[in-house]
Design an enzyme around this catalytic site. Structure first.
Site, mmCIF file in Angstrom:
data_model
loop_
_atom_site.group_PDB
_atom_site.id
_atom_site.type_symbol
_atom_site.label_atom_id
_atom_site.label_comp_id
_atom_site.label_asym_id
_atom_site.label_seq_id
_atom_site.Cartn_x
_atom_site.Cartn_y
_atom_site.Cartn_z
ATOM 1 C CG ASP A 126 -23.002 -20.556 44.169
ATOM 2 O OD1 ASP A 126 -22.785 -19.428 44.653
ATOM 3 O OD2 ASP A 126 -22.438 -20.982 43.151
ATOM 4 N NE ARG A 128 -20.196 -18.436 43.701
ATOM 5 C CZ ARG A 128 -19.346 -19.258 43.098
ATOM 6 N NH1 ARG A 128 -18.164 -18.814 42.735
ATOM 7 N NH2 ARG A 128 -19.673 -20.500 42.849
HETATM 8 N N1 LIG Z 1 -19.335 -22.162 51.308
HETATM 9 C C1 LIG Z 1 -18.189 -22.663 50.860
HETATM 10 N N2 LIG Z 1 -17.495 -21.931 49.974
HETATM 11 C C2 LIG Z 1 -16.351 -22.438 49.518
HETATM 12 C C3 LIG Z 1 -15.867 -23.699 49.917
HETATM 13 N N3 LIG Z 1 -14.706 -23.927 49.291
HETATM 14 C C4 LIG Z 1 -14.486 -22.844 48.509
HETATM 15 N N4 LIG Z 1 -15.469 -21.945 48.638
HETATM 16 C C5 LIG Z 1 -15.652 -20.671 47.957
HETATM 17 O O1 LIG Z 1 -16.042 -20.961 46.643
HETATM 18 C C6 LIG Z 1 -15.714 -19.867 45.799
HETATM 19 C C7 LIG Z 1 -15.103 -20.448 44.541
HETATM 20 O O2 LIG Z 1 -16.120 -21.099 43.881
HETATM 21 P P1 LIG Z 1 -16.026 -22.536 43.282
HETATM 22 O O3 LIG Z 1 -17.390 -23.150 43.437
HETATM 23 O O4 LIG Z 1 -14.825 -23.252 43.830
HETATM 24 O O5 LIG Z 1 -15.718 -22.362 41.767
HETATM 25 P P2 LIG Z 1 -16.509 -21.452 40.785
HETATM 26 O O6 LIG Z 1 -15.947 -20.083 40.985
HETATM 27 O O7 LIG Z 1 -17.975 -21.614 40.952
HETATM 28 O O8 LIG Z 1 -16.184 -22.097 39.377
HETATM 29 P P3 LIG Z 1 -14.938 -21.924 38.454
HETATM 30 O O9 LIG Z 1 -15.119 -20.665 37.673
HETATM 31 O O10 LIG Z 1 -14.965 -23.104 37.578
HETATM 32 O O11 LIG Z 1 -13.723 -21.871 39.353
HETATM 33 C C8 LIG Z 1 -14.806 -18.961 46.602
HETATM 34 O O12 LIG Z 1 -15.571 -17.846 47.044
HETATM 35 C C9 LIG Z 1 -14.430 -19.830 47.806
HETATM 36 O O13 LIG Z 1 -14.207 -19.061 48.978
HETATM 37 C C10 LIG Z 1 -16.636 -24.447 50.840
HETATM 38 O O14 LIG Z 1 -16.301 -25.557 51.226
HETATM 39 N N5 LIG Z 1 -17.781 -23.889 51.283
#
Ligand SMILES: Nc1nc2c(ncn2[C@@H]2O[C@H](COP(=O)(O)OP(=O)(O)OP(=O)(O)O)[C@@H](O)[C@H]2O)c(=O)[nH]1
Ligand SMILES: [Zn+2]
Length: 194
Positions: A126, A128
């Protein structure tokens, strides 16, 4: 990080007429927006969602994830309350970008989970960075939130910026057979609370 406020306007949606606030990060040319509804600058806790960009889920109806459904549910919840803020951050693919997310999807099609796929591409699970929330919250005068998320890192992201998270509200929606493994990896490896 060099984030600054650019401009605000009205944004009518199926759920109500929001205000849209634009911010720009001149260090990486990324443009972010916050949608707000009602009077959020009165120092009462604000119903909030931090949504990370997911072009495939938010705009193209992908069922590989739960993003589109979460985005809709968050806007609906804010509209029902008549007050709140949705931070739409351009952190596509948990910060690795759209092309790398497609590369990661390809690896997942061959059996990797979302974390393994990121690692095989040379990224952390992650990537971010939430520090831009500081400028946004200061500008919008938000100092307390009730946060819709399953991700404890987002709770920490606000508290690290000095914004009090008075409540965490689970946001569980959009489960389907195509995203079962993805959601299982979120709870098993990424610490999401389900
Ligand atoms: N690298 C990668 N990113 C993904 C994948 N699937 C979704 N994403 C990205 O994950 C992000 C969403 O994050 P999530 O981890 O699904 O959820 P979160 O935002 O951490 O948590 P919540 O607030 O509970 O939704 C978005 O930017 C998506 O584009 C994947 O398989 N690989
Ligand atoms: Zn998604």
């Amino acid at each position: 990080m060099a984030v600054s406020f650019i401009e605000s306007s009205k944004l009518p949606t199926p759920w109500g007429v929001f205000d849209i606030h634009g911010f720009e990060d001149t260090e990486n040319s990324k443009e972010h927006v916050v949608l707000t509804l009602g009077d959020i600058g009165d120092s009462e806790p604000v119903l909030a969602r931090v949504h990370s960009e997911c072009l495939t889920g938010d705009a193209l109806f992908s069922m590989r994830c739960d993003c589109g459904s979460q985005l809709r549910a968050a806007l609906e919840a804010i509209a029902t309350e008549g007050r709140g803020a949705l931070f739409y951050l351009r952190q596509e693919g948990r910060g690795i970008g759209l092309m790398n997310k497609i590369r990661a999807y390809k690896l997942q099609d061959a059996g990797a989970d979302t974390v393994e796929a990121n690692e095989q591409l040379g990224f952390g699970a992650d990537m971010r960075d939430y520090s831009l929330l500081t400028v946004m919250c200061e500008h919008l005068k938000i100092n307390k939130v009730r946060l819709m998320t399953n991700n404890p890192r987002k709770v920490k992201a606000f508290t690290d910026q000095g914004v009090d998270v008075v409540e965490r509200l689970p946001l569980q929606t959009g489960q389907n057979p195509h995203n079962a493994k993805y959601l299982a990896t979120k709870s098993g490896k990424l610490g999401h609370l389900f």
